[in-house]
Design an enzyme around this catalytic site. Structure first.
Site, mmCIF file in Angstrom:
data_model
loop_
_atom_site.group_PDB
_atom_site.id
_atom_site.type_symbol
_atom_site.label_atom_id
_atom_site.label_comp_id
_atom_site.label_asym_id
_atom_site.label_seq_id
_atom_site.Cartn_x
_atom_site.Cartn_y
_atom_site.Cartn_z
ATOM 1 N N TYR A 61 -135.690 -11.838 79.613
ATOM 2 C CA TYR A 61 -136.642 -11.054 80.395
ATOM 3 C C TYR A 61 -137.767 -11.956 80.888
ATOM 4 O O TYR A 61 -138.524 -12.518 80.104
ATOM 5 C CB TYR A 61 -137.246 -9.924 79.558
ATOM 6 C CG TYR A 61 -136.259 -8.913 79.020
ATOM 7 C CD1 TYR A 61 -135.010 -8.736 79.587
ATOM 8 C CD2 TYR A 61 -136.589 -8.122 77.930
ATOM 9 C CE1 TYR A 61 -134.112 -7.811 79.081
ATOM 10 C CE2 TYR A 61 -135.707 -7.185 77.414
ATOM 11 C CZ TYR A 61 -134.462 -7.036 77.997
ATOM 12 O OH TYR A 61 -133.581 -6.109 77.485
ATOM 13 N N HIS A 131 -127.025 -10.165 73.035
ATOM 14 C CA HIS A 131 -127.350 -9.364 74.223
ATOM 15 C C HIS A 131 -126.095 -8.925 74.971
ATOM 16 O O HIS A 131 -125.968 -7.776 75.401
ATOM 17 C CB HIS A 131 -128.267 -10.169 75.146
ATOM 18 C CG HIS A 131 -129.106 -9.327 76.044
ATOM 19 N ND1 HIS A 131 -130.226 -9.806 76.686
ATOM 20 C CD2 HIS A 131 -129.015 -8.026 76.419
ATOM 21 C CE1 HIS A 131 -130.767 -8.843 77.416
ATOM 22 N NE2 HIS A 131 -130.040 -7.758 77.274
ATOM 23 N N ARG A 214 -133.688 4.733 83.739
ATOM 24 C CA ARG A 214 -134.517 3.895 84.610
ATOM 25 C C ARG A 214 -135.424 4.712 85.518
ATOM 26 O O ARG A 214 -135.653 4.361 86.668
ATOM 27 C CB ARG A 214 -133.642 2.948 85.429
ATOM 28 C CG ARG A 214 -132.899 1.946 84.574
ATOM 29 C CD ARG A 214 -131.990 1.040 85.366
ATOM 30 N NE ARG A 214 -131.354 0.097 84.472
ATOM 31 C CZ ARG A 214 -130.285 0.358 83.714
ATOM 32 N NH1 ARG A 214 -129.721 1.556 83.788
ATOM 33 N NH2 ARG A 214 -129.780 -0.554 82.907
ATOM 34 N N GLY A 215 -135.922 5.802 84.972
ATOM 35 C CA GLY A 215 -136.884 6.617 85.693
ATOM 36 C C GLY A 215 -136.320 7.844 86.364
ATOM 37 O O GLY A 215 -137.078 8.742 86.759
#
Length: 335
Positions: A61, A131, A214-215
């Site tokens: 990130y 990951h 994601r919203g």
């Protein structure tokens, strides 16, 4: 809804009792447009004050800058007030491009851990994830190297992200896996078939990332919101053109039920995820105080069995338009 600071619902993550609502920190450094680190540090401090303990990041990130941000925050609070989770395995283009590769080799595991410890400024990681799985490296070799980090005191618990049930079972035989992190929400229900029951069987915590899709499940996004510079959602199929409009239309009933419960659609969606199992944790991400408070309060929103069933059937996940990631990225999921 009234702000709830107490940890009403607790779950186990490894050997640690934590509030089941954690904070995903990815968007503070990348992927959702520009942000301000001064404000991010304020939000992180406030999160800790509200009762957040589980903070989730990754070495990829912001190319490591998100870990550095968390490192600056951790210096300001007692270490025991932060359950720190990070990840390794996705290797970014050194030139700053979009290309990605995956490396799970034992040599890479050891080197990546040292880099993360340095960026975070800590002597141990509470939870260390693979990951993405590298198909060229047996998971037994990767987890074996991670187990050595546990023996050395550099890592407390091990985790996997976006892997198959078979990979989880194989890894768990090498060393106990404390957590499996995978996307799960009202709009992404694939884990229900095998991953959720397998995690419960093995005593593995299931950590749901993007529990608000994601919203999308805030029901407040519009098409222009995701087109700003640096917002990765503009490249995701669910947010593209007609797909976005179809997905937004699916959420009208969620807004109706939330209004009846006098909470936000986001809180209702998060409470629904938590209702699916006591071993489930959520890590919604945000950079805004309003949503930070709302999200944590969702941990105290109890739903009846009838309400859970109503919400489950009101949102028809089979009608969601578009995959979670672009085609190339989806190939790395569920290995």
């Amino acid at each position: 809804m009234t702000d709830v600071r107490s940890t009403v619902s607790l779950g186990k993550l490894g050997s640690t009792s934590l509030p089941r609502v954690g904070l995903g920190c990815m968007g503070m450094s990348e992927f959702y447009g520009p942000s301000d680190d001064t404000e991010n540090l304020r939000i992180l401090a406030l999160a800790n004050e509200l009762g957040y303990r589980h903070f989730d990041t990754s070495d990829m990130y912001g190319g490591g800058t998100n870990e550095e941000l968390l490192g600056r925050f951790i210096k300001t609070v007692p270490r025991e007030r932060v359950f720190l989770a990070t990840k390794f395995g996705i290797v970014r283009d050194a030139a700053g491009g979009l290309a990605r590769s995956v490396d799970n080799s034992p040599e890479y595991v050891r080197a990546a851990c040292e880099r993360s410890l340095k960026r975070l400024g800590v002597d141990h990681l509470d939870l260390y994830y693979v990951h993405r799985k590298d198909p060229s490296v047996p998971i037994e070799d990767t987890v074996g190297a991670m187990a050595e980090l546990v023996k050395a005191g550099k890592v407390r618990h091990l985790g996997l992200s976006e892997v198959s049930v078979d990979t989880l079972r194989r890894a768990h035989k090498v060393h106990p896996i404390a957590a499996l992190e995978t996307e799960y929400s009202l709009l992404s229900r694939d884990p229900e078939a095998e991953l959720l029951p397998t995690c419960k069987e093995l005593g593995v915590a299931f950590v749901a990332y993007s529990p608000l899709s994601r919203g999308l499940l805030t029901t407040s996004l519009n098409a222009s919101d995701v087109k700003q510079s640096g917002d990765v959602r503009q490249f995701m199929p669910r947010f593209a053109g007609e797909n976005f409009q179809r997905n937004v239309a699916l959420l009208e009933k969620l807004k109706e039920i939330a209004a009846e419960r006098q909470c936000t659609p986001s809180q209702l969606a998060l409470a629904w995820v938590l209702s699916r199992g006591e071993h489930i944790h959520i890590i919604p991400g945000t950079r805004r105080e309003k949503y930070l408070r709302e999200n944590f309060s969702a941990g105290a929103l109890a739903l009846s069995a009838a309400e859970v069933e109503r919400i489950t059937t009101a949102i028809d996940a089979t009608q969601v338009a578009g995959t979670r990631y672009p085609e190339a990225a989806m190939k790395g999921i569920g290995r």
